[in-house]
Each structure stands twice: as C-alpha cells, then as structure tokens.
Design a protein around this motif. Structure first.
Motif, mmCIF file in Angstrom:
data_model
loop_
_atom_site.group_PDB
_atom_site.id
_atom_site.type_symbol
_atom_site.label_atom_id
_atom_site.label_comp_id
_atom_site.label_asym_id
_atom_site.label_seq_id
_atom_site.Cartn_x
_atom_site.Cartn_y
_atom_site.Cartn_z
ATOM 1 N N LEU A 18 33.449 36.341 29.296
ATOM 2 C CA LEU A 18 31.959 36.336 30.171
ATOM 3 C C LEU A 18 32.680 36.784 31.544
ATOM 4 C CD1 LEU A 18 29.750 33.497 29.536
ATOM 5 C CD2 LEU A 18 29.322 35.783 28.835
ATOM 6 N N ILE A 19 33.753 35.938 31.886
ATOM 7 C CA ILE A 19 34.188 36.288 33.207
ATOM 8 C C ILE A 19 34.996 37.790 33.234
ATOM 9 C CG2 ILE A 19 36.093 35.636 34.827
ATOM 10 C CD1 ILE A 19 35.727 32.737 33.925
ATOM 11 N N GLY A 20 35.715 38.090 31.941
ATOM 12 C CA GLY A 20 36.277 39.460 31.976
ATOM 13 C C GLY A 20 35.430 40.384 32.108
ATOM 14 N N ALA A 21 34.243 40.482 31.239
ATOM 15 C CA ALA A 21 33.128 41.470 30.994
ATOM 16 C C ALA A 21 32.333 41.604 32.168
ATOM 17 C CB ALA A 21 32.134 41.005 29.821
ATOM 18 N N ARG A 22 32.337 40.457 33.044
ATOM 19 C CA ARG A 22 31.482 40.791 34.179
ATOM 20 C C ARG A 22 32.359 41.041 35.409
ATOM 21 N NH1 ARG A 22 27.200 35.482 34.034
ATOM 22 N NH2 ARG A 22 26.324 36.282 32.181
ATOM 23 N N THR A 23 33.507 40.685 35.413
ATOM 24 C CA THR A 23 34.195 40.942 37.067
ATOM 25 C C THR A 23 35.439 41.427 36.651
ATOM 26 O OG1 THR A 23 35.392 38.679 36.814
ATOM 27 C CG2 THR A 23 33.212 38.733 37.913
ATOM 28 N N GLY A 24 35.911 41.533 35.500
ATOM 29 C CA GLY A 24 37.345 41.977 35.201
ATOM 30 C C GLY A 24 37.643 43.287 35.440
ATOM 31 N N ARG A 25 36.547 44.210 35.517
ATOM 32 C CA ARG A 25 36.930 45.808 35.850
ATOM 33 C C ARG A 25 37.117 45.727 37.407
ATOM 34 N NH1 ARG A 25 31.401 47.743 33.097
ATOM 35 N NH2 ARG A 25 30.930 45.384 33.360
ATOM 36 N N ARG A 26 36.899 44.589 38.110
ATOM 37 C CA ARG A 26 37.171 44.693 39.639
ATOM 38 C C ARG A 26 38.514 44.527 39.978
ATOM 39 N NH1 ARG A 26 31.838 41.201 41.700
ATOM 40 N NH2 ARG A 26 30.158 42.635 40.585
ATOM 41 N N LEU A 27 39.194 44.088 38.928
ATOM 42 C CA LEU A 27 40.847 43.514 39.163
ATOM 43 C C LEU A 27 41.611 44.689 39.098
ATOM 44 C CD1 LEU A 27 40.679 40.258 37.113
ATOM 45 C CD2 LEU A 27 40.240 40.437 39.562
ATOM 46 N N SER A 28 42.541 44.627 39.627
ATOM 47 C CA SER A 28 43.687 45.747 39.492
ATOM 48 C C SER A 28 44.464 45.542 38.300
ATOM 49 C CB SER A 28 44.830 45.431 40.569
ATOM 50 O OG SER A 28 46.151 46.138 40.454
ATOM 51 N N PRO A 29 44.472 46.608 37.610
ATOM 52 C CA PRO A 29 45.028 46.864 36.141
ATOM 53 C C PRO A 29 46.704 46.545 36.045
ATOM 54 C CG PRO A 29 43.574 48.678 36.387
ATOM 55 C CD PRO A 29 43.712 47.916 37.828
ATOM 56 N N ALA A 30 47.193 46.941 37.515
ATOM 57 C CA ALA A 30 48.505 46.491 37.494
ATOM 58 C C ALA A 30 48.802 45.016 37.611
ATOM 59 C CB ALA A 30 49.169 47.087 38.828
ATOM 60 N N VAL A 31 47.846 44.383 38.156
ATOM 61 C CA VAL A 31 48.282 42.866 38.226
ATOM 62 C C VAL A 31 48.222 42.414 36.931
ATOM 63 C CG1 VAL A 31 47.268 40.663 39.117
ATOM 64 C CG2 VAL A 31 47.485 42.665 40.672
ATOM 65 N N LEU A 32 47.030 42.671 36.143
ATOM 66 C CA LEU A 32 46.787 42.147 34.720
ATOM 67 C C LEU A 32 48.075 42.607 33.871
ATOM 68 C CD1 LEU A 32 43.073 42.910 34.173
ATOM 69 C CD2 LEU A 32 44.186 40.718 34.174
ATOM 70 N N ARG A 33 48.557 43.907 34.189
ATOM 71 C CA ARG A 33 49.555 44.445 33.210
ATOM 72 C C ARG A 33 50.757 43.433 33.494
ATOM 73 N NH1 ARG A 33 49.427 49.103 34.903
ATOM 74 N NH2 ARG A 33 47.764 49.460 33.604
ATOM 75 N N THR A 34 50.948 43.121 34.917
ATOM 76 C CA THR A 34 52.320 42.530 35.278
ATOM 77 C C THR A 34 52.388 41.159 34.594
ATOM 78 O OG1 THR A 34 52.414 43.717 37.113
ATOM 79 C CG2 THR A 34 53.721 41.599 37.271
ATOM 80 N N LEU A 35 51.301 40.328 34.662
ATOM 81 C CA LEU A 35 50.821 39.204 33.955
ATOM 82 C C LEU A 35 51.138 39.016 32.608
ATOM 83 C CD1 LEU A 35 50.021 36.110 34.214
ATOM 84 C CD2 LEU A 35 47.745 36.984 34.150
ATOM 85 N N ILE A 36 50.604 40.058 31.943
ATOM 86 C CA ILE A 36 50.642 39.934 30.645
ATOM 87 C C ILE A 36 52.225 40.226 29.993
ATOM 88 C CG2 ILE A 36 50.331 41.285 28.323
ATOM 89 C CD1 ILE A 36 47.594 42.145 29.739
#
Length: 254
Positions: free
Chosen positions: A222-240
């Motif tokens: 739910l969190i990802g679907a609602r707000t995830g598009r506002r996060l930096s893809p670079a940050v998510l990619r680095t975490l993964i």
C-alpha cells in the motif's frame, strides 16, 4: 526467532512490499534477512514467496487506476504468468536442495545486474519507441513467451522478476511506464499466488516468517503504490543492490 529477528523480518517484509510495488526486487531485501535468522535457503525462499503474496495483491490494488482499459491484456498475460509461475514452483520443489544452493547465487547475481542496469534498460526502451520500433497492443507471441519464461524464474526465485516484466513489456507495448508497472504488479501477484498454493501443500516453510512477511508486505504494498513514485529511483536502486550484495556474499561464503 528472537524478538529482534522477528522485528527485522517484519521490517524487511514492509520494505520488500514497498519496493516490489514501485520497482521490483523486494526479495533481495527479505531473502538475506531470512537467511540471517538461520533458515535454509529453500525454506527461506518458500516462506518468502508465501509471505509476499499479500503485498503483491495490495500493490496491484493500489495501481487500479493505471489498470483501467487493460483488462484484456492482463487476462492474456496472466495466462503466461500462471503457466510460468507453476513451472517455476515445481522446479523449486523437485530439484534437490543442493542444486538450488548452487543456482541461487547465480540468480541473485543476475538480479543485481538487472537492478543496476535498469536505467540503461529504460533508456533503450525510450529510444526504441522514439525510433518508431514495432509495437503491438498485446505484444504478440514474443511477449507471451518472454513473460512465461520470466514467470518460470519468478516461481523459482522471484528477485528482480518485476524488472524483467517491465523491460519486456516496455520494448513490445506502446504504453506509459506507470501503466506497465500496474500490469507488472498484477503479474507478480499471479505468480506469487500460484506458487504459494503449491507451496502450502508440498513444501516446508516457517509459519512465523510467513506471517511476519505477509503483514509487512501488505502494508508495504500500500505504501509503495501510494507514495513510492515520489521516492528517488536511485535511492531504491542503491538500497536493493547493497542488500543484495550482502546476500550474494553470504551465499557464496556459506
């Protein structure tokens, strides 16, 4: 599990649910955490697959606006997801654990490469569209076959399957990435559900891990679907990539 381990698994499930909704590759967050609690790789994979089902469903529901007008496409590609997910789950249950332990480091490495190369893949997709490359409304046999094979991988070990889905659809369908991401979430939910139904009857899993990941992933979806598009893809990619690298090192050394 100790209380600290349970808290870590719950947090990992929440993170994985959110990441899966936006990018995919949430398994690279939950899998190493489950290994760290002492679960064997196959048991960790099965428990993870069962636990991520609610997150896949909530993520798909969160993208329902982007799914409007794609019913026929979802049904057609859903068949590919069912066939491939079932085949992948059967492979996981029938191949010996030793084979899985040899294959998984390769799969994790492949998933990390796909995550790291995602910007390049997206750029290639944009260039193909700009050059007027051939596209079809349903993607044709090539997309169906590609998604079936990707779903075999997803049923066996789900890390980065979402990235594979989006890259395949992006090359062969004339749609926005947000609408493709919505379809990706549905396909992931189908694969996870098909595999989970098989695992419930024929596989060993850890109920504590399943419940914790399920609770976390449902919220994370739910969190990802609602707000995830506002996060930096670079940050998510680095975490993964960071978490996945730790998992890869752990698998290779053990």
């Amino acid at each position: 599990m100790t209380p600290w381990e349970m808290a870590a698994v719950l947090a990992a499930g929440t993170g994985a649910g959110a990441v899966n909704a936006v990018v995919g590759s949430g398994t690279l967050i939950t899998f190493p955490v489950l290994l760290a609690t002492g679960l064997p790789p196959v048991t960790a994979t099965v428990s993870n697959g069962l636990g991520l089902v609610p997150g896949s469903i909530t993520a798909a529901l969160g993208y329902r606006e982007e799914l409007r007008g794609q019913g026929r496409r979802v049904l057609l590609l859903g068949v590919a997801a069912v066939l491939g997910g079932l085949a992948g789950a059967v492979l996981l249950l029938t191949l010996p654990a030793s084979a899985f332990e040899r294959i998984v480091p390769v799969l994790v490495g492949l998933a990390l490469v796909l995550v790291a190369c995602q910007p390049w893949i997206a750029q290639r997709v944009r260039r193909r569209r700009a050059s007027g490359g051939p596209v079809r409304r349903d993607g044709g046999p090539l997309l169906f076959t590609g998604l079936t094979l990707a779903s075999v991988y997803g049923g066996y070990f789900s890390a980065a399957q979402g990235i594979i889905y989006v890259s395949l659809m992006g090359m062969l369908l004339d749609e926005t990435l947000q609408r493709l991401n919505a379809v990706k979430n549905v396909l992931a939910a189908v694969v996870n559900t098909v595999a989970a139904l098989l695992f419930l009857f024929f596989a060993d899993f850890d109920w504590t891990a399943v419940v914790l990941i399920a609770a976390g992933s449902a919220l994370g979806g739910l969190i990802g679907a609602r707000t995830g598009r506002r996060l930096s893809p670079a940050v998510l990619r680095t975490l993964i990539v960071s978490v996945g690298t730790v998992a890869l090192v752990h698998l290779v050394l053990h």
